[in-house]
Design a protein around this motif. Sequence first.
Motif, PDB file in Angstrom:
ATOM      1  N   TYR A  21       0.775  -1.239   0.000  1.00  0.00           N
ATOM      2  CA  TYR A  21       0.000   0.000   0.000  1.00  0.00           C
ATOM      3  C   TYR A  21       0.808   1.293   0.000  1.00  0.00           C
ATOM      4  O   TYR A  21       0.438   2.257  -0.665  1.00  0.00           O
ATOM      5  CB  TYR A  21      -0.936   0.000   1.215  1.00  0.00           C
TER       6      TYR A  21
ATOM      7  N   GLN B  29      -0.575   8.791  -0.225  1.00  0.00           N
ATOM      8  CA  GLN B  29      -1.683   8.015   0.315  1.00  0.00           C
ATOM      9  C   GLN B  29      -2.596   8.899   1.155  1.00  0.00           C
ATOM     10  O   GLN B  29      -2.149   9.885   1.768  1.00  0.00           O
ATOM     11  CB  GLN B  29      -1.174   6.830   1.123  1.00  0.00           C
TER      12      GLN B  29
ATOM     13  N   GLY C  99      -1.832  -0.357  -3.339  1.00  0.00           N
ATOM     14  CA  GLY C  99      -2.924  -1.227  -2.920  1.00  0.00           C
ATOM     15  C   GLY C  99      -3.824  -1.739  -4.023  1.00  0.00           C
ATOM     16  O   GLY C  99      -4.759  -2.503  -3.753  1.00  0.00           O
TER      17      GLY C  99
ATOM     18  N   SER D 267      -6.035  -5.211  -3.963  1.00  0.00           N
ATOM     19  CA  SER D 267      -7.487  -5.069  -3.860  1.00  0.00           C
ATOM     20  C   SER D 267      -8.230  -5.873  -4.920  1.00  0.00           C
ATOM     21  O   SER D 267      -9.368  -6.303  -4.698  1.00  0.00           O
ATOM     22  CB  SER D 267      -7.870  -3.592  -3.980  1.00  0.00           C
TER      23      SER D 267
ATOM     24  N   THR E  84      -8.627   5.897  -3.268  1.00  0.00           N
ATOM     25  CA  THR E  84      -7.223   6.256  -3.448  1.00  0.00           C
ATOM     26  C   THR E  84      -7.064   7.747  -3.733  1.00  0.00           C
ATOM     27  O   THR E  84      -5.981   8.303  -3.577  1.00  0.00           O
ATOM     28  CB  THR E  84      -6.605   5.476  -4.625  1.00  0.00           C
TER      29      THR E  84
ATOM     30  N   THR F 126      -9.175   1.053  -2.549  1.00  0.00           N
ATOM     31  CA  THR F 126      -8.435   0.045  -1.793  1.00  0.00           C
ATOM     32  C   THR F 126      -9.432  -0.759  -0.970  1.00  0.00           C
ATOM     33  O   THR F 126     -10.244  -0.197  -0.233  1.00  0.00           O
ATOM     34  CB  THR F 126      -7.410   0.704  -0.867  1.00  0.00           C
TER      35      THR F 126
END
Length: 639
Positions: free
Chosen positions: A341, A346, A367, A371, A384, A391
Amino acid sequence: MVTFLLLLHIAVTIAAGDATTLTATPATITRSDQWITLRWSSLPSPTPLDYIAVYSPPSSADLDYLGFLFLNASASWATGAGTLVLPRLPDLRAPYQFRLFRSPPGEPSTNTRLDQDHDPLPDASHRGAVSGHVRAEGNGSRPAQVHLAFADAPDEMRVLFVCDDAGNRAVRYGLLGRREEEWEEAPAEARTYERRQMCGYPANDIVGWRDPGFVFDAVMKGLQPGRRYFYKVVILEDGVRNTASSLVTLRPTRPLPFLFGDLGTYVPYNTYFRTPQESLSTVKWILRDLEAIGDRAALVSHIGDISYAKGYAWLWDHFFEQIEPISSSTPYHVCIGNHEYDWPSQPWSPSWAANIYNGKDSGGECGIPYSIKFRMPGNSSLSTGTGAPDTQNLYYSFDAGVVHFVYMSTETDFTQGSAQHSFIMADLEHVNRSRTPFIVFQGHRPMYTSSNETRDTAHREQMIQHLEQLFVKHNVTLALWGHIHRYERFCPMKNYQCLNTSSSFVYPGAPVHVVIGMSGQDYQPSWEARPDHPDVPIFPQPERSMYRGSEFGYTKLMATREKLTLVYIGNHDGQVHDMVEIFLYNNSMHVKLPPKVIWSYMGIAGSVILSLLVGILAGFLVRRKRDSGRWIPIDNEEA
């Protein structure tokens, strides 16, 4: 001058018609083929740094290889001819090709890409030979990377697999012994992701990106508990059914969980960083245990840092090929780690995590592959913020036997008031302790560790502040963590305080914390140091740490209604290296049973006692009548 003369010699040799040849066999890899053989001959003046590079698709530029093998791994390399053998490579939904390159001595690599040790990778400047194509049987249309997972309902099981197109696929399933014509059929939905959705290098660059194909997801429903089923992944195409079959047992009362973190995947060639060969040993020993338990059901819990692809997409294919012997018959559950991730932009980046969450540990994946390739119970997700798929698989829970399993994301907001914190609190509040008296909580980054990973100190403090009180209030039995590539068992912990130093005890009101990130990945900072160490070891084991070691391995969990046992298996011998037993006493657990359950139990107990009294009285009368008038002596020794 030496380089010039060598190249001149090579040119003259080729001009003379004695060109170097390279072959790769078999041309089509079937499920029964275990090896790919590379053979070369007529290589003039070989050097120790000559190598064969691996490509897929064949249209890849010379510098965009998957990896490489040095020719000197063959015993006869110095003669200009030799053989190298590769284990069967995964289906990348495109053919493989192999190219032989020369590395003249004294000529430095001009490749700007560096390996894990910051050394230049081979620059593919002097191509000597090219092999034919090697492709997988079915050209990517056959199901691959099959893995199972629990779905939301207790009578459901999810089947996921990969194909190169989004055509019409399904899963057919039925009870063992039932004719295939009577099986049920579950439709499979396809999902995928694109290069433009990756958020950084190398995931969005030509060197790291490979087309992932389509991930299919089908849910088998109406399964009877504790029964064995067959299932088949089928391709529906003009009435033709191509199949890949496996076996699964649904959740019984006492499944055997295998738990670990940080497995990674091994590839049989040099690539952009070292890959962990120990991950193969972990898979080998788990397969041994699965074979030994026979019809008993099992499940796998892999708590973060899963494939360590880090933006090199084909490593995900290697990973699923590696675990498929397990995951095709055993539910395989995961939670997200930093190497799936973490990326600079982020969504959740609190001020205290400035040095924690702003890295590039995911290699630009952010991620997305995680996912799409997995589908866990629940519907947790987080945007995201880039237009890429959300995610998913962040936090969820399920019951298996007498254990309630809870998974969290240590990479997204877990603080009080967040959606994840609310989920954890509500989930723990509603655990049915009469059905699942034990709770096993799992996440990636640890709440407690004696590793010298100082960068995560603030993260651990936040977890203790926001989560530990929930663990204590709701009597979490065991907390399992990864991230640290070691095994370490702590005593039951409450606010840094140790409540019991035994390895076998009655639950004291706080969970035992165990770090289990020792299943494959090898890089690890040292244990936390002690500055005043002239007369003691440099890395002393704190009193709160009951056992710690650097042996690769995994853990197994056994649970009855009275006791939960966790054992640590070492890869070097497949034996138990550590064990903790936690006994359950209702008085110590303060379990509050519903009044209806209490009255039901009292009624059952009363009926049993009354039946026993009536039986004893009747037996006494019958015995008295039968034995009156005779007396049987008792042997003293037997007495």
